[in-house]
Each structure stands twice: as structure tokens, then as C-alpha cells.
Scaffold this motif. Structure first.
Motif, mmCIF file in Angstrom:
data_model
loop_
_atom_site.group_PDB
_atom_site.id
_atom_site.type_symbol
_atom_site.label_atom_id
_atom_site.label_comp_id
_atom_site.label_asym_id
_atom_site.label_seq_id
_atom_site.Cartn_x
_atom_site.Cartn_y
_atom_site.Cartn_z
ATOM 1 N N GLY A 16 3.374 -4.318 -2.934
ATOM 2 C CA GLY A 16 4.434 -4.647 -3.892
ATOM 3 C C GLY A 16 5.696 -3.938 -3.445
ATOM 4 O O GLY A 16 5.811 -2.734 -3.605
ATOM 5 N N GLY A 18 9.683 -3.217 -3.366
ATOM 6 C CA GLY A 18 10.886 -3.357 -4.182
ATOM 7 C C GLY A 18 12.136 -3.221 -3.330
ATOM 8 O O GLY A 18 12.062 -2.695 -2.229
ATOM 9 N N ASN A 133 3.476 -4.247 -9.052
ATOM 10 C CA ASN A 133 3.615 -2.877 -8.561
ATOM 11 C C ASN A 133 4.789 -2.207 -9.258
ATOM 12 O O ASN A 133 5.897 -2.724 -9.264
ATOM 13 N N GLU A 241 -2.369 5.666 0.946
ATOM 14 C CA GLU A 241 -1.225 5.289 1.784
ATOM 15 C C GLU A 241 -0.826 6.425 2.710
ATOM 16 O O GLU A 241 -0.568 7.540 2.261
ATOM 17 N N GLY A 289 0.410 1.173 8.384
ATOM 18 C CA GLY A 289 0.021 0.924 9.776
ATOM 19 C C GLY A 289 -1.359 0.303 9.916
ATOM 20 O O GLY A 289 -1.927 0.316 11.003
ATOM 21 N N GLN A 308 -3.987 -2.530 2.456
ATOM 22 C CA GLN A 308 -2.737 -3.010 1.858
ATOM 23 C C GLN A 308 -1.713 -3.067 2.984
ATOM 24 O O GLN A 308 -1.556 -2.115 3.748
ATOM 25 N N GLY A 310 2.316 -3.993 4.111
ATOM 26 C CA GLY A 310 3.675 -4.207 3.616
ATOM 27 C C GLY A 310 4.567 -4.901 4.623
ATOM 28 O O GLY A 310 4.950 -6.066 4.458
ATOM 29 N N SER A 311 4.854 -4.198 5.730
ATOM 30 C CA SER A 311 5.901 -4.645 6.652
ATOM 31 C C SER A 311 5.719 -6.081 7.158
ATOM 32 O O SER A 311 6.681 -6.838 7.240
HETATM 33 C C1 LIG Z 1 10.427 -3.264 2.378
HETATM 34 C C2 LIG Z 1 9.387 -2.399 1.764
HETATM 35 C C3 LIG Z 1 9.505 -1.991 0.449
HETATM 36 C C4 LIG Z 1 8.473 -1.265 -0.159
HETATM 37 N N1 LIG Z 1 8.578 -0.942 -1.480
HETATM 38 C C5 LIG Z 1 7.523 -0.378 -2.120
HETATM 39 C C6 LIG Z 1 7.550 -0.178 -3.527
HETATM 40 O O1 LIG Z 1 8.524 -0.505 -4.199
HETATM 41 N N2 LIG Z 1 6.461 0.377 -4.124
HETATM 42 C C7 LIG Z 1 5.331 0.717 -3.396
HETATM 43 O O2 LIG Z 1 4.353 1.207 -3.972
HETATM 44 N N3 LIG Z 1 5.288 0.535 -2.052
HETATM 45 C C8 LIG Z 1 6.351 0.001 -1.416
HETATM 46 N N4 LIG Z 1 6.296 -0.219 -0.064
HETATM 47 C C9 LIG Z 1 5.043 0.133 0.657
HETATM 48 C C10 LIG Z 1 4.120 -1.085 0.803
HETATM 49 O O3 LIG Z 1 3.728 -1.572 -0.450
HETATM 50 C C11 LIG Z 1 2.878 -0.803 1.665
HETATM 51 O O4 LIG Z 1 2.035 0.118 1.052
HETATM 52 C C12 LIG Z 1 3.229 -0.229 2.995
HETATM 53 O O5 LIG Z 1 4.327 -0.893 3.525
HETATM 54 C C13 LIG Z 1 2.034 -0.364 3.929
HETATM 55 O O6 LIG Z 1 2.364 0.025 5.222
HETATM 56 P P1 LIG Z 1 2.808 -1.017 6.357
HETATM 57 O O7 LIG Z 1 4.244 -1.341 6.065
HETATM 58 O O8 LIG Z 1 2.636 -0.259 7.618
HETATM 59 O O9 LIG Z 1 1.931 -2.225 6.240
HETATM 60 C C14 LIG Z 1 7.334 -0.903 0.585
HETATM 61 C C15 LIG Z 1 7.237 -1.286 1.938
HETATM 62 C C16 LIG Z 1 8.239 -2.022 2.525
HETATM 63 C C17 LIG Z 1 8.092 -2.442 3.959
#
Ligand SMILES: Cc1cc2nc3c(=O)[nH]c(=O)nc-3n(C[C@H](O)[C@H](O)[C@H](O)COP(=O)(O)O)c2cc1C
Length: 475
Positions: A16, A18, A133, A241, A289, A308, A310-311
Motif C-alpha cells: 500500500g 502512499g 494501508n 519489512e 527487495g 509484499q 512495492g517498487s
Molecule cells: C512509492 C512507494 C511508496 C510507499 N509508501 C508506503 C506507505 O505509504 N505505507 C507503507 O506501509 N509502505 C509503503 N511503501 C513500502 C511498500 O509498501 C513495500 O513494503 C516495500 O516497497 C517493499 O519493498 P520493495 O519496494 O523492495 O518491493 C512504499 C513503497 C514505495 C515504492
């Protein structure tokens, strides 16, 4: 209604992200393809209010509003913010009222209907799982947001950036439609402060609300054990995380936490012991990662249900980043010139924050210096008790003199960036200032680009959410 209790646990959770990087469109695609699609709750009231002022040209928001159980609230919000055909060019957005311990009715109603709308749209004609989230740091938005999401039948609530001890109980109260008082942290105060929320003030008739599962986003096994030990605080699972994750990171535990390059320095002390997390008996997912097929497999071998990510999803077509930002990021990825720093001081929260260094954003010192500091969105303001009594609110991102006048310690706030305005700009909803300029973006992404590099070879022009899932599952 929520399906989280009858559906198997998802192997992939889409983070999730933001503000509204995790749009309902992104969450829906992930969810339709067997993952847990998650919308971001952060500043969702401003997002919905600004989309309405841009005319809601697709009609999506107004379609969701029609299904909101209290039509007086839906009409009130529409009357306030909806602009037929969209704002006149160059006209600034009307801001939403700031969060506070004594919120106006409009503040609360807008939070509820905004969370309802984003979840409702993600779930429309979709049988998959949808989560929301929220950040524990933005406590003042929490009750209304979670209740709004529950009205739309959200399946999961996920929360990080703090210690979410009160959320499992709050969710249970809301299922029974009982009023709940959330304890609020107030700096320099010896008394207890709380935010009261009564579901009956929104929906008078009794309705059936299913209990969404609650996942706490943590970075330490000690926190997992602490939350799990009491029924009141026990979540349904954990997202563990690591420090390469995008967005905010947990502060490093070692003493010399800033490296010679000025970045937050993480060590072995910051790695959670997964055996101890598993000992809680609760399911967990790994994040930071882990977005590669090999790491999905590894996560399962380590006892996790899945990962989980994100990127990879932030770069997907359906994410909320503007097309300009996405293509700049993809171009740099293809060229091998994407540079990401972990900045210890950029975020007003005091947590390290990952920043992509790209032109035209606040990552460049000259852009940051040129911006006049102001705090008109205020999501990261924290309440404090004034020496003479009464509650004030301050944010390290506001003008330095104002912050100091409010008793804030400005030692580290010189480089605090206004994440609220910058992250709104990332999704094309940046505020227009009196001089006609528009707020600049500040982009965050995880620093482990292994998965993104592999995907960019396969899809150099960009990818869709379903292609991320196919890649991760080795399809
Ligand atoms: C653009 C961006 C914004 C994010 N914003 C939030 C957020 O608002 N709340 C949160 O719990 N995690 C946030 N995250 C973390 C992601 O939810 C996720 O856990 C994390 O990116 C996982 O790692 P990865 O980017 O290597 O896949 C954000 C990640 C990115 C890339």
C-alpha cells in the motif's frame, strides 16, 4: 462483504504505497489475479477532494458515492468539492480541513467516504481480496478511515510506521458498531488524550460489517512477539519489512546510524530473526527487495506465506505515479542510472526515507532551497501540549521559525521536506501556488532493484501489474 476469513492467504501482497501510488486500479488488477491488492489510505481525503475538483471525468467517484450508506454525507462532500468539468486552469485546489483531536464533521465525513470510495472501486466487479494501508503515525485519520473502508467490505487492514497496538480492538468495536476512543500520543502532555469515533453517527441503522484481517508491518521480531502476546493487540499476521523497502524505513538500531555518505546506515541489528517471528504462530510475509521469483521461493522456505512487493508495482502502468515520473524512472532503470538514497532527515516523521535522485524534484538541493516552506496539508503534524495549556500541532516541514515558536527542536528540521505536498505532486495532484508555480514531486522507491532490472529487460517500455505477478510466480 469481507472474504478474508474464507479465502486462502495470498502469496503476493501489493504494498500500500502512499500517497495514492497504490490506486484502486492497481489494487484491483492485483486482486483479480490472485494477489492481495492494497489501496493506500494516506491523505485519501485530499486525493478524493482534488479528483472531485478535477471534475471526476470518469464518473468513478460519484458512482461509488451513490452506494455510500449515508447519502447526506455524500451530497455534502459533493457540494463542497465537486466541480463540473474540472477547475479552471491555474486555479489552486481548495484544501480539506486539517486533522485534529476535535475534527469538524466535514473532516470526519470526508475521511470516511474517501476510504469507502477507494475500497469500493477496487472491489467493484471483483471477487479478489482488497486491503487498505494506513500509517500509524497519522493517528488522527485512523478511526474514520478504517470505518469507511469497512463500510466498503475491506478484507485486510495493514498498518506500519509505528506500533499499532490499538487497531485489532478498534476493528472489533467497529464490527459491533460500538463507539471507540483511540488514545492519541500528545508530546509534552501528562494527561491522556483520545479521539472519539461513533459509527452510529454515520449509519443510524444497524448493518452487518465483517471483520477484516489486520496485518502489522514491522521490522523487528521483538515487536512481533510484543504485539502477539496479548489478545487485545494481536494482529492476524505480520509483514516483516527490511531496510531496502521503498518509502519510510524503521530507524536503524546501531548508534553510528549515519554513514560517511550521509545516508542512514543499517546493520545486522536491523534484521528481524524470522525464527522468532514464526514462533508467534502467526502467518507472515517478507518485504523489501523480495520482488523476484527466487525471493518468493526463498521467503516460503524461510517460513513466510509469501512476499509484499512495492517498487515493481509502483512502476506498473496502473500505479498512481504520473506518466512523466514513470517514464523517467524506467528510462533510468534501462540505462542503469537510477540512484536511490536513504535520507535520515528528509521525512518529518523522523524515520529514514528512500529518495530517488531525479531532476525536477525536491531531491535536488536547489529545488528544495527555492521552495517556500509551508504546511497546508498537515498530515504529519503531531499534537503537543502548549506550556500555557491547550493542544497545538507542529511539523518539522513547516517554516523553521513557526516550528521553533511551537517549541519544536529545529536541529534536524532544516532539511525536512514537505512530503504531503510533494507526494501529491507525484500523482499529478500538486497544489498551485500564488506565483503560479506547482509544487514539485519527491519520488520514493526501494533500493534493491534486482526485480525491476529483470523486468525492464523483458518489458523495456514498462509493464502491467499482471506481468509483475506472472514474473514473480514464474509464469
Ligand atoms: C512509492 C512507494 C511508496 C510507499 N509508501 C508506503 C506507505 O505509504 N505505507 C507503507 O506501509 N509502505 C509503503 N511503501 C513500502 C511498500 O509498501 C513495500 O513494503 C516495500 O516497497 C517493499 O519493498 P520493495 O519496494 O523492495 O518491493 C512504499 C513503497 C514505495 C515504492
Amino acid at each position: 462483504m469481507s472474504k478474508s476469513n474464507s479465502t486462502p492467504l495470498p502469496d503476493v501482497i501489493q504494498g500500500g504505497m502512499g500517497i495514492a501510488v497504490s490506486t484502486w486500479q492497481l489494487a484491483k488488477e492485483v486482486s483479480r489475479n490472485g494477489g492481495l491488492g492494497v489501496v493506500s489510505a494516506t491523505a485519501l481525503d485530499s486525493v478524493i477532494a482534488r479528483r472531485l475538483q478535477d471534475g471526476d471525468l470518469s464518473g468513478d467517484i460519484r458512482r461509488a458515492f451513490k452506494d455510500f450508506p449515508n447519502q447526506n454525507i455524500a451530497n455534502e462532500v459533493l457540494n463542497f468539492y465537486f466541480v463540473e468539468g474540472g477547475r479552471a486552469p491555474g486555479k489552486p485546489y481548495l484544501d480539506v480541513p486539517k486533522l485534529s483531536l476535535k475534527p469538524s464533521k466535514l473532516t470526519t465525513n470526508l475521511l470516511i467516504i474517501s476510504a469507502f470510495t477507494e475500497v469500493w472501486l477496487a472491489k467493484e466487479r471483483n471477487d479478489g481480496l482488497i486491503g487498505i494501508n494506513a500509517l500509524e503515525k497519522i493517528q488522527l485519520a485512523t478511526p474514520a478511515t478504517i470505518f469507511g473502508a469497512m463500510l466498503a467490505g475491506v478484507d485486510y487492514v495493514l498498518m506500519g510506521a509505528g506500533i499499532p497496538t490499538q487497531i485489532p480492538e478498534m476493528i472489533r468495536y467497529f464490527v459491533d458498531q460500538k463507539p471507540f476512543r483511540l488514545n492519541i500520543d500528545v508530546t509534552d502532555s501528562k494527561s491522556q488524550h483520545f479521539l472519539a469515533f461513533d459509527p452510529a453517527s454515520i449509519v443510524a441503522d444497524s448493518i452487518v460489517l465483517a471483520r477484516p484481517k489486520f496485518l502489522a508491518i514491522i521490522s523487528s521480531h521483538a515487536l512481533a512477539a510484543y504485539l502477539a502476546k496479548d489478545e487485545k493487540t494481536r494482529p492476524d499476521g505480520f509483514i516483516v519489512e527490511g531496510s531496502t523497502a521503498g518509502g519510510h524505513n524503521a530507524p536503524p538500531r546501531s548508534k553510528d546510524a549515519i554513514g560517511a555518505d550521509g545516508q542512514s546506515k543499517f546493520s545486522i541489528l536491523d534484521e528481524a530473526d524470522l525464527v522468532k517471528v514464526a514462533k508467534t504462530g502467526l502467518p507472515f510475509w517478507l518485504a523489501g527487495g523480495y520482488g523476484t521469483p527466487a525471493n518468493l521461493k526463498l521467503a516460503k522456505e524461510l517460513g513466510a506465506v509469501g512476499i509484499q512487493v512495492g517498487s515493481l508495482f509502483a512502476l506498473a502502468d496502473e500505479s498512481g505515479f504520473t506518466n512523466e515520473i514513470k517514464s523517467e524512472l524506467l528510462q533510468r532503470l534501462n540505462q542503469g542510472t537510477l540512484s536511490i538514497r536513504t535520507d535520515p532527515f528528509a521525512s518529518p516523521t523522523g524515520f529514514p526515507f528512500k529518495i530517488v535522485e531525479i531532476t525536477g524534484t525536491l531531491s535536488q538541493p536547489e529545488n528544495f532551497d527555492e521552495r517556500s516552506r509551508n504546511c497546508d496539508l498537515g498530515y504529519l503534524r503531531t499534537p503537543f501540549e502548549r506550556p500555557q495549556g491547550g493542544i497545538g500541532y507542529r511539523c518539522p516541514g513547516e517554516p523553521i521559525k513557526t516550528f521553533e515558536f511551537k517549541g519544536g527542536n529545529s536541529e534536524n528540521n532544516i532539511s525536512s521536506k514537505c512530503l504531503c505536498n510533494a507526494l501529491m505532486a507525484d500523482i499529478g495532484l500538486g497544489q498551485i501556488r500564488v506565483d503560479g508555480s506547482t509544487e514539485l514531486p519527491l519520488v520514493t522507491l526501494g533500493s534493491d532493484l534486482a526485480g525491476a532490472n529483470q523486468l525492464s529487460v523483458k518489458y523495456p517500455k514498462g509493464w502491467k501489474a499482471i506481468q509483475v505477478l506472472e514474473y514473480l510466480r514464474g509464469a
